[in-house]
Each structure stands twice: as structure tokens, then as C-alpha cells.
Design an enzyme around this catalytic site. Structure first.
Site, PDB file in Angstrom:
ATOM      1  N   ASP A   1       8.254 -16.895   0.593  1.00 32.35           N
ATOM      2  CA  ASP A   1       7.895 -15.538   0.955  1.00 32.35           C
ATOM      3  C   ASP A   1       9.125 -14.816   1.500  1.00 32.35           C
ATOM      4  O   ASP A   1      10.261 -15.138   1.145  1.00 32.35           O
ATOM      5  CB  ASP A   1       6.765 -15.564   1.994  1.00 32.35           C
ATOM      6  CG  ASP A   1       5.793 -14.406   1.837  1.00 32.35           C
ATOM      7  OD1 ASP A   1       6.212 -13.261   2.106  1.00 32.35           O
ATOM      8  OD2 ASP A   1       4.639 -14.634   1.471  1.00 32.35           O
TER       9      ASP A   1
ATOM     10  N   SER B   1      -2.533 -11.659  -1.042  1.00 36.17           N
ATOM     11  CA  SER B   1      -1.562 -12.513  -0.348  1.00 36.17           C
ATOM     12  C   SER B   1      -2.239 -13.273   0.780  1.00 36.17           C
ATOM     13  O   SER B   1      -2.014 -14.472   0.985  1.00 36.17           O
ATOM     14  CB  SER B   1      -0.425 -11.671   0.235  1.00 36.17           C
ATOM     15  OG  SER B   1       0.440 -11.209  -0.752  1.00 36.17           O
TER      16      SER B   1
ATOM     17  N   HIS C   1       5.693 -10.093   6.280  1.00 34.03           N
ATOM     18  CA  HIS C   1       4.676 -10.561   5.341  1.00 34.03           C
ATOM     19  C   HIS C   1       4.549 -12.083   5.379  1.00 34.03           C
ATOM     20  O   HIS C   1       3.442 -12.638   5.491  1.00 34.03           O
ATOM     21  CB  HIS C   1       5.034 -10.080   3.934  1.00 34.03           C
ATOM     22  CG  HIS C   1       4.041 -10.432   2.868  1.00 34.03           C
ATOM     23  ND1 HIS C   1       4.060 -11.633   2.206  1.00 34.03           N
ATOM     24  CD2 HIS C   1       3.013  -9.723   2.337  1.00 34.03           C
ATOM     25  CE1 HIS C   1       3.085 -11.659   1.305  1.00 34.03           C
ATOM     26  NE2 HIS C   1       2.429 -10.501   1.365  1.00 34.03           N
TER      27      HIS C   1
ATOM     28  N   ASN D   1      -2.906  -7.432  -6.567  1.00 39.32           N
ATOM     29  CA  ASN D   1      -3.639  -6.375  -5.857  1.00 39.32           C
ATOM     30  C   ASN D   1      -3.973  -5.176  -6.730  1.00 39.32           C
ATOM     31  O   ASN D   1      -4.060  -4.057  -6.254  1.00 39.32           O
ATOM     32  CB  ASN D   1      -2.833  -5.912  -4.645  1.00 39.32           C
ATOM     33  CG  ASN D   1      -2.725  -6.987  -3.592  1.00 39.32           C
ATOM     34  OD1 ASN D   1      -3.474  -7.959  -3.596  1.00 39.32           O
ATOM     35  ND2 ASN D   1      -1.794  -6.812  -2.668  1.00 39.32           N
TER      36      ASN D   1
END
Length: 546
Positions: free
Chosen positions: A147, A346, A183, A279
Site C-alpha cells: 500500500d 480497500s 490509506h 470502487n
């Protein structure tokens, strides 16, 4: 090292009476978790002792000090040695205490329990993690989070980070994979946020170890860096790899060869790979749509599939993803700015990775395929029976997955146990990879490569033995390729097929128990039916009726 060497020296001559010698303290069992780098000593006359030692060990509390362990010494042996030194009253190991309670476990953390709090962790309850905590809190499981990096927040992680790596800069070590965005820390929080500390909330597997792997630059993550990060994770002991990232198949129709290779190496090593589905409510993004990766869509607080969640082939199941940032309906986890609410697939992937860590912690000998099937076939139906394009096999039920894996291992089975079939046998072909998944009900019974990216796939009983096997129509050369077993290999039957633009139809058109391949020709709006198979360049020949 100079200070350490001086610690073993004798006191200087001066005629003064030697201070009394001490003993080992309570923490003297070397089998208990303890620091390997230092011990603790208690001294009655610090100034005199440290003048004799020629160093200033780090103070702890009262008359206790921390002393480094010299190279070549075991901590317990160094404690015994120090306890015999003049002026040292007590020497003992520095125990490492696990902040997290052992399973069975109930989180005491306020955000996990307080329904009235806007930041209430409804999502952990929706994932039904509580029943799984009876068996496991994730101890021993290592989850690599590929990530933006992972940094400790205010709540933190119960277990230390392991094998931190920055794939962008190709550097490793503590702090190398610090979070540049927030994130990654948030996703890692869903996996393994610290619990049992009365601070903030909890994570799915709070005793698991996070392996921070930074793959993102400011403008995104290169496939090469993700591949490098995946290889690092496999080579440094990760059992789960979380990839809360993706590329719309419209932009990445064939995926990435280098990342596919890394994914396949990880699969061969028995690593469970999890990725967010995307998404946008279109086809499942890459790499979640890769056959070896668990593709995870999102649900909202009501339990419905999120409107933004990608769907279709490659979707395994759905998990809490939330539906509005920084609202009571988002996913609340600690990040580099404290607890924040973020929504997306996520976050859903992080919940599934945490669930996988719990299962692996309890049953470390389970295969990646068994873990995947246990998660899928225990999922709660929220759509039509069986697999569907919006929710896959259903919504994550961590407690039920734990029990299902127990039953599978007890039975020595790769397939789900104790559940009636919820659908007919069927196959799903990963078009951009030439990979087949064969299912019976919710259980994946086989997975293998057959054909090339872009082939049109179908199933049929070509050799009349009562078992359906794969067939392909290859648009690039106009041939049909049929295989008579559900395994990787070359075609058993191949023949030229129709005209450009024709579409294959597989079925038993004359009722003789044998499937054949026929044609639908869109240019004519006409069907051409054959009750036999073709032969090489001779093709199918003339239709028996149309």
C-alpha cells in the site's frame, strides 16, 4: 560496544570495600518471551557501581537500569554474570509482555463497544469477528500490506512490524515503509489494529504482525513495484498479502505479465492473496480478478452491497466497506492522523485479510485454497442463491469461516463440509488469463490453465463419460479446442469452426448423451446445429439442420 566491554572488567584498586553481590531476579526463565538485546539490573550504589563499570546504563525506574547484552552472550547467561558483579543487587531478563489477551477474547475497546459513538466500529460486528475471537486473535500470522506504507498511529499495533520494505526505493528496515498518505495505515488497522488497551477500537486480528510494504509513489503504484513487494512478502514469511489497489479492466484489459508472475509465485508458495474489487460498479478490477487472488467487494452499514462496488467474474465475496467518508456509516480505524472514517473496497479487503489471518493463526497447516474456500462457502447469502455478480458468494462471516475450516481439516477436504449444494456445477473462465475455476455449489473443486487470453470458453461432455470438461473457441485462428479432463493440458480434440463472427453453442442436441458444438451466426440471425464433432482443417462440415 566500549561500554559493554568495560562492564566485564574488574573494579579498580583503591582499597574501598567491594559492594555486596546480588542474585537473579524473578524474570529468570529463558523460555519466557524476553529481550535479546538487553537485561535489567538493580544497583544499591549507582554512582560507585557505574564508576567501576565505566559506563552509564539507561535508567528505567528506581534503582533499575537497562544493560546491553554483549555479542556472543545469551541474555540469561549475561544476567547471571551481572548478578555476580559487585554492587549489583539483582539482575534479570526484560520480559516481553503481550498486550493482547489470548483467545477466547472480547474487545474492551470503546469504539468497538459504544454503539452511540459516531465512530462505532459497526463493521467489525458486521464481519462477525466476535465468534472467531473465541478461537484466535491472529497470533503468529504475518499479513503484508502492499500500500502507501504503514505508520503507527495513536492506538497503534499490539505486535511489532516485521520486515518493513519500501519497494519504490528498494530499501528495507524499520521506518523504511512509512505511510505517505494514510490509506495503508487505515487498511492495516482493519487487519490488526491493537485491542485490549482501552484505546480507540480494534482490528480483525489484533495479535497478527503487519508487514508494511510501500508500493505507492505520489502518482500511483507501478506494477513492477507491486510485484517486487509481493516477492518480498513471500520471501520474508507473509502468509497473507493484502492489495487494496487496482486498475479498471478498461485500462488494464490484459493485466500485467510481471505482476501475474509475482502473484503466481505467491500462490505456489501457499500465500493467501486478497485484493479490493474496485470502487466503480463495472467489471472487477485487476489484480482482484486474477484467479489466484480473493476479490473482495464492499457492503454498507445496512448490509447491502455498496453501489460503488465492482462486480462480475473474479468477485469472491463482500465485506464491510462503508458508504460515506467521515460519517457513522464509514469504516473507522486509526491512521497517521488518528481515527478517521474512510469508505471503499480497500477497507473491505482489509477485513477479509484480517479474517484470513485469524484462520491461519488457528490452523497454520491449512492451505491457501482451503482458507479461500472456507471464507467463500461460509459467507452469508445476500443475493440470489449461490454465486452472483454483485455479492459473489455472499458477505464475510468470520466466525462461520473458522468453523468451516475446522470441519474441512477434520475431514481432510479441500471442499466445504456439511453444506448442501447451493447450485449446479459450473465453470468460470478468466478470459484475460486463460484460467478456469470449476465449482460445485460454493466449493471450488479445480483450477487450471487451458487456452489463451481472449478465448471464448464453454463446457460440455465431449467424450460421453458423463463429466463436463472445458471447450474453447479461439477467435484468432477460428478453431475449437476441446479437452476431456478437468486439468491443465493440451486439447484432446481440435477442429476448424465456422466463419468469422460465429458464436459457439455447446449441448446435447439429439439426446444421445454426448455434447457437441454448434453455431449461432449473428450476421444471419441463424443457428446451425451439428450432432457430431469436427476434425482438424475439415472443420464441422455442413450443419445437420439450421
Amino acid at each position: 560496544m566500549a561500554a559493554v566491554l568495560l562492564l566485564v572488567g574488574s573494579a579498580p584498586a583503591g582499597g574501598a570495600e567491594d559492594p555486596p553481590r546480588g542474585e537473579l531476579g524473578l524474570a529468570s526463565d529463558p523460555s519466557a518471551p524476553h529481550s535479546e538485546t538487553h537485561i535489567l539490573i538493580e544497583v544499591a550504589q549507582p554512582a560507585q557501581v557505574f564508576r567501576a563499570l565505566g559506563a552509564d546504563p539507561e535508567p528505567v525506574v528506581g534503582d533499575w537500569y537497562q544493560v546491553p547484552v554483549p555479542a556472543g552472550w545469551e541474555p540469561i547467561d549475561w544476567a547471571r554474570e551481572m548478578s555476580s558483579r559487585p554492587g549489583v543487587e539483582t539482575a534479570e531478563l526484560d520480559l516481553i509482555l503481550d498486550l493482547l489477551a489470548e483467545a477466547p477474547f472480547i474487545s474492551p475497546d470503546p469504539l468497538y463497544n459504544n454503539v452511540a459513538d459516531p465512530m462505532y466500529q459497526w463493521h467489525l460486528h458486521a464481519a462477525k469477528v466476535g465468534p472467531a475471537w473465541v478461537n484466535s486473535v491472529g497470533a503468529g500470522a504475518v499479513v503484508a500490506v502492499l500500500d502507501s506504507g504503514v505508520s503507527d498511529g495513536n492506538d497503534g499495533f499490539c505486535q511489532p512490524f516485521v520486515a518493513e520494505y519500501n519497494a519504490v526505493s528498494d530499501i528495507a528496515g524499520p521506518g523504511s515503509a512509512f505511510d505517505i498518505h494514510g490509506h495503508g495505515s487505515h487498511v492495516a488497522g482493519s487487519v490488526a489494529q491493537c485491542s485490549d488497551n482501552l484505546v480507540g477500537g480494534a482490528g480483525m486480528a489484533p495479535a497478527a504482525n503487519i508487514m508494511p510494504v510501500r508500493v505507492f509513489q505520489a502518482g500511483g503504484a507501478d506494477a513492477a513495484d507491486i510485484a517486487r513487494g509481493a516477492d518480498w512478502a513471500v520471501n520474508h514469511g507473509a502468509r497473507v498479502i493484502n492489495m487494496s489497489l487496482g486498475c479498471d479492466v478498461a485500462d488494464c484489459p490484459e493485466g500485467s505479465s510481471v505482476l501475474n508472475e509475482a502473484i503466481e509465485r505467491a500462490a505456489a508458495a501457499g500465500v493467501v492473496m486478497v485484493a479490493s474489487s474496485g470502487n466503480t460498479p463495472v467489471d472487477v478490477f485487476y489484480p482482484a480478478n486474477h484467479p489466484a487472488v480473493i476479490g473482495v467487494g464492499a457492503t454498507v452499514r445496512s448490509g447491502a452491497v455498496a453501489g460503488y462496488s465492482a462486480r462480475g467474474l473474479g468477485l469472491d465475496l463482500v465485506a464491510p466497506g462503508g458508504n460515506e467518508n467521515n460519517s457513522p456509516t464509514s469504516i473507522w480505524q486509526d491512521s497517521i492522523g488518528g481515527y478517521i472514517g474512510i469508505s471503499g473496497t480497500s477497507m473491505a479487503a482489509g477485513h477479509v485479510s484480517g479474517a484470513a489471518a485469524l484462520l491461519i493463526s488457528k490452523y497454520p497447516n491449512a492451505s491457501a485454497g482451503q482458507v479461500r474456500n472456507a471464507l467463500n462457502c461460509s459467507a452469508t447469502e445476500i443475493g440470489p442463491p449461490g454465486w452472483d455478480v454483485a455479492s459473489g458468494w455472499g458477505a464475510l462471516d468470520t466466525g462461520a469461516a473458522m468453523e468451516q475450516l475446522r470441519l474441512m481439516l477434520e475431514a481432510g477436504s479441500f471442499n466445504c463440509v456439511g453444506q448442501p449444494p447451493i447450485g449446479a456445477p459450473f465453470a468460470a473462465l478468466q478470459v484475460n488469463a486463460g484460467f478456469w475455476r470449476l465449482y460445485h455449489g460454493s466449493a471450488e473443486v479445480a483450477g487450471f490453465f487451458f487456452g489463451n487470453p481472449g478465448d471464448f470458453g464453454f463446457m460440455g461432455d465431449w467424450d460421453c463419460d458423463g463429466i463436463d470438461t472445458p471447450g474453447l473457441y479461439r477467435r484468432s485462428d477460428g478453431y475449437v479446442y476441446l479437452r476431456n479432463s478437468n486439468s491443465q493440458g493440451i486439447a484432446d480434440v481440435a477442429f476448424f469452426f465456422g466463419n468469422p463472427g460465429d458464436l459457439p453453442l455447446a449441448g446435447d442436441f439429439d439426446g444421445d448423451g454426448c455434447d457437441t458444438v454448434s453455431i449461432y451466426r449473428p450476421s444471419e440471425g441463424r443457428f446451425y446445429i451439428m450432432n457430431h464433432l469436427g476434425s482438424g482443417d475439415a472443420g464441422l462440415g455442413a450443419a445437420e439442420y439450421d
